[in-house]
Scaffold this motif. Structure first.
Motif, PDB file in Angstrom:
ATOM      1  N   MET A   7     -32.079  -9.086  45.702  1.00 24.63           N
ATOM      2  CA  MET A   7     -31.716  -8.014  45.173  1.00 24.63           C
ATOM      3  C   MET A   7     -33.009  -7.045  44.917  1.00 24.63           C
ATOM      4  SD  MET A   7     -29.697  -7.809  41.385  1.00 24.63           S
ATOM      5  CE  MET A   7     -28.463  -8.408  42.019  1.00 24.63           C
ATOM      6  N   PRO A   8     -33.314  -6.025  45.732  1.00 24.83           N
ATOM      7  CA  PRO A   8     -34.080  -5.043  45.226  1.00 24.83           C
ATOM      8  C   PRO A   8     -33.920  -4.376  44.198  1.00 24.83           C
ATOM      9  CG  PRO A   8     -33.510  -4.752  47.651  1.00 24.83           C
ATOM     10  CD  PRO A   8     -32.721  -5.729  46.983  1.00 24.83           C
ATOM     11  N   VAL A  30     -36.236  -8.699  43.433  1.00 24.78           N
ATOM     12  CA  VAL A  30     -37.629  -8.083  43.584  1.00 24.78           C
ATOM     13  C   VAL A  30     -37.956  -6.872  42.775  1.00 24.78           C
ATOM     14  CG1 VAL A  30     -39.354  -7.448  45.343  1.00 24.78           C
ATOM     15  CG2 VAL A  30     -37.576  -9.428  45.787  1.00 24.78           C
ATOM     16  N   ASN A  31     -38.631  -6.894  41.834  1.00 31.13           N
ATOM     17  CA  ASN A  31     -38.894  -5.687  40.885  1.00 31.13           C
ATOM     18  C   ASN A  31     -39.975  -4.868  41.753  1.00 31.13           C
ATOM     19  OD1 ASN A  31     -39.688  -3.860  38.816  1.00 31.13           O
ATOM     20  ND2 ASN A  31     -41.148  -5.466  38.311  1.00 31.13           N
ATOM     21  N   ALA A  86     -39.661  -4.545  49.068  1.00 32.66           N
ATOM     22  CA  ALA A  86     -39.226  -5.245  48.375  1.00 32.66           C
ATOM     23  C   ALA A  86     -38.041  -6.379  49.247  1.00 32.66           C
ATOM     24  CB  ALA A  86     -38.112  -4.556  47.309  1.00 32.66           C
ATOM     25  N   LEU A  87     -37.636  -5.936  50.360  1.00 35.85           N
ATOM     26  CA  LEU A  87     -36.806  -6.564  51.110  1.00 35.85           C
ATOM     27  C   LEU A  87     -37.551  -7.935  51.972  1.00 35.85           C
ATOM     28  CD1 LEU A  87     -33.907  -4.365  52.766  1.00 35.85           C
ATOM     29  CD2 LEU A  87     -33.863  -6.330  50.886  1.00 35.85           C
ATOM     30  N   SER A  88     -38.856  -7.290  52.175  1.00 37.02           N
ATOM     31  CA  SER A  88     -39.812  -7.858  53.272  1.00 37.02           C
ATOM     32  C   SER A  88     -40.314  -9.194  52.046  1.00 37.02           C
ATOM     33  CB  SER A  88     -41.039  -7.322  53.615  1.00 37.02           C
ATOM     34  OG  SER A  88     -40.384  -6.345  54.653  1.00 37.02           O
ATOM     35  N   THR A  89     -40.686  -8.665  50.796  1.00 41.86           N
ATOM     36  CA  THR A  89     -41.035  -9.718  49.870  1.00 41.86           C
ATOM     37  C   THR A  89     -39.839 -10.894  49.828  1.00 41.86           C
ATOM     38  OG1 THR A  89     -42.372  -8.268  49.001  1.00 41.86           O
ATOM     39  CG2 THR A  89     -41.541 -10.227  47.350  1.00 41.86           C
ATOM     40  N   GLY A  90     -38.603 -10.407  49.482  1.00 42.86           N
ATOM     41  CA  GLY A  90     -37.722 -11.247  49.402  1.00 42.86           C
ATOM     42  C   GLY A  90     -37.417 -12.211  50.365  1.00 42.86           C
ATOM     43  N   THR A 109     -34.943 -19.174  50.901  1.00 50.14           N
ATOM     44  CA  THR A 109     -34.801 -20.515  51.506  1.00 50.14           C
ATOM     45  C   THR A 109     -33.406 -20.817  51.956  1.00 50.14           C
ATOM     46  OG1 THR A 109     -34.370 -21.370  49.175  1.00 50.14           O
ATOM     47  CG2 THR A 109     -36.594 -21.221  49.874  1.00 50.14           C
ATOM     48  N   GLY A 110     -32.381 -20.237  51.675  1.00 51.71           N
ATOM     49  CA  GLY A 110     -30.924 -20.185  51.816  1.00 51.71           C
ATOM     50  C   GLY A 110     -30.788 -20.319  53.518  1.00 51.71           C
ATOM     51  N   ASP A 111     -29.700 -20.642  53.890  1.00 50.44           N
ATOM     52  CA  ASP A 111     -29.490 -20.891  55.515  1.00 50.44           C
ATOM     53  C   ASP A 111     -28.890 -19.374  55.855  1.00 50.44           C
ATOM     54  OD1 ASP A 111     -29.787 -23.711  55.685  1.00 50.44           O
ATOM     55  OD2 ASP A 111     -28.136 -24.118  54.767  1.00 50.44           O
ATOM     56  N   LEU A 112     -28.250 -18.534  54.726  1.00 47.74           N
ATOM     57  CA  LEU A 112     -27.937 -17.223  54.823  1.00 47.74           C
ATOM     58  C   LEU A 112     -28.571 -16.536  53.834  1.00 47.74           C
ATOM     59  CD1 LEU A 112     -23.717 -17.741  55.394  1.00 47.74           C
ATOM     60  CD2 LEU A 112     -25.380 -17.564  57.064  1.00 47.74           C
ATOM     61  N   VAL A 113     -28.726 -15.356  54.365  1.00 48.28           N
ATOM     62  CA  VAL A 113     -29.410 -14.411  53.349  1.00 48.28           C
ATOM     63  C   VAL A 113     -28.697 -13.141  53.287  1.00 48.28           C
ATOM     64  CG1 VAL A 113     -31.502 -12.975  53.011  1.00 48.28           C
ATOM     65  CG2 VAL A 113     -31.801 -15.319  54.032  1.00 48.28           C
ATOM     66  N   LEU A 114     -28.326 -12.677  52.048  1.00 43.23           N
ATOM     67  CA  LEU A 114     -27.325 -11.276  52.040  1.00 43.23           C
ATOM     68  C   LEU A 114     -28.211 -10.285  51.042  1.00 43.23           C
ATOM     69  CD1 LEU A 114     -23.895 -11.470  50.685  1.00 43.23           C
ATOM     70  CD2 LEU A 114     -25.293 -10.357  49.516  1.00 43.23           C
ATOM     71  N   ILE A 115     -27.986  -9.075  51.456  1.00 48.96           N
ATOM     72  CA  ILE A 115     -28.884  -8.062  50.639  1.00 48.96           C
ATOM     73  C   ILE A 115     -27.863  -7.522  49.807  1.00 48.96           C
ATOM     74  CG2 ILE A 115     -29.834  -5.888  50.507  1.00 48.96           C
ATOM     75  CD1 ILE A 115     -30.742  -6.604  53.616  1.00 48.96           C
ATOM     76  N   GLN A 116     -28.228  -7.309  48.280  1.00 51.62           N
ATOM     77  CA  GLN A 116     -27.556  -6.927  47.268  1.00 51.62           C
ATOM     78  C   GLN A 116     -28.156  -5.847  46.350  1.00 51.62           C
ATOM     79  OE1 GLN A 116     -24.024  -7.854  45.711  1.00 51.62           O
ATOM     80  NE2 GLN A 116     -24.759  -5.774  44.777  1.00 51.62           N
ATOM     81  N   ASP A 117     -27.802  -4.496  46.360  1.00 54.02           N
ATOM     82  CA  ASP A 117     -28.560  -3.659  45.619  1.00 54.02           C
ATOM     83  C   ASP A 117     -28.045  -3.959  44.127  1.00 54.02           C
ATOM     84  OD1 ASP A 117     -29.464  -2.394  47.677  1.00 54.02           O
ATOM     85  OD2 ASP A 117     -27.936  -0.785  47.545  1.00 54.02           O
TER      86      ASP A 117
END
Length: 244
Positions: free
Chosen positions: A15-16, A46-47, A82-86, A91-99
């Motif tokens: 979450m950026p 990620v702030n 912010a996404l790159s940092t996240g 560590t998850g098997d799947l990664v989801l982007i959430q605003d």
């Protein structure tokens, strides 16, 4: 492409966040309550150099909930940064982007995750334009036309048939993210990610699902503007023609 689905046990939500003190607590609450189909949740906020109360809010939330990690940029760098940092911390098997606003609802998580559980997908995009069960707030005509035009341009260069390249909701098997290096710091990260995923070999299985969408006005805090559209065109050309 990335292993048997029975091996998937965890989900990381990235979450950026930049100056979202009015919506942050609510969207985090929705993520924590979302149906993630039995996966273990890791939420990384990620702030990105917020100057309102977002930093304090996310630190409090992280102290209260063991599933939450709060990471901080000292200065604003952009969504891509912010996404790159996240992604690096996930560590998850799947990664989801959430605003961090309330434009995208975590109620859509089951639809976004289902193609993985059916062993069909390596990447899933949540489309605002595909039709189906989703609903959407009626707002800017030219903004929606711009999104469709950028998706069309991206599709021409990648030879895939997305309906919504610019969507926030993207879900990946994490090993795929380890194969691409993101360079864009701002909203150009969307066409960059799409280009780099489309040109991986073997090509990942990319799916779309229809999602609901409740967009904001600029007065309500929407941040993307016409300059980002021109940057997106540059990124579509740059990352499809020069693959690095």
């Amino acid at each position: 492409m990335a292993g048997n689905m029975r091996e998937l046990t965890s989900l990381t939500v990235i979450m950026p966040c930049y100056n979202e003190e009015n919506t942050l607590e609510e969207v985090v609450s929705q993520v924590l309550q979302a149906n993630i189909l039995g996966l273990q949740l890791e939420l990384i906020i990620v702030n990105d150099g917020s100057v309102d109360g977002s930093r304090q809010i996310m630190d409090q939330l992280a102290a209260q909930h063991p599933a939450i990690r709060a990471l901080h940029h000292d200065v604003n760098q952009g969504k891509g940064a912010a996404l790159s940092t996240g992604f690096k911390a996930a560590t998850g098997d799947l990664v989801l982007i959430q605003d961090a606003d309330l434009e995208y609802s975590p109620n859509e998580y089951p639809s976004l995750l289902q193609p993985f559980f059916e062993q069909r997908a390596d990447v899933v995009y949540g489309s605002r334009f595909r039709g189906g069960h989703g609903y959407g707030r009626v707002l800017y005509f030219w903004h929606s036309m711009g999104n469709r035009f950028l998706t069309f341009c991206s599709n021409v260069m990648t030879d895939i048939n997305l309906t919504d390249m610019e969507t926030c909701y993207k879900v990946f098997r994490r090993p795929l993210l380890e194969k691409i290096q993101l360079r864009e710091k701002r909203f150009g990260v969307e066409p960059e990610m799409t280009a780099k995923l489309a040109h991986l070999q073997p090509r990942p299985r990319i799916f779309e699902v229809s999602i609901s969408y409740s967009g904001r006005t600029y007065e309500e805090g929407k941040k993307i503007g016409w300059k980002d559209g021109f940057r997106a065109i540059y990124c579509i050309l740059r990352y499809n023609l020069i693959r690095d």
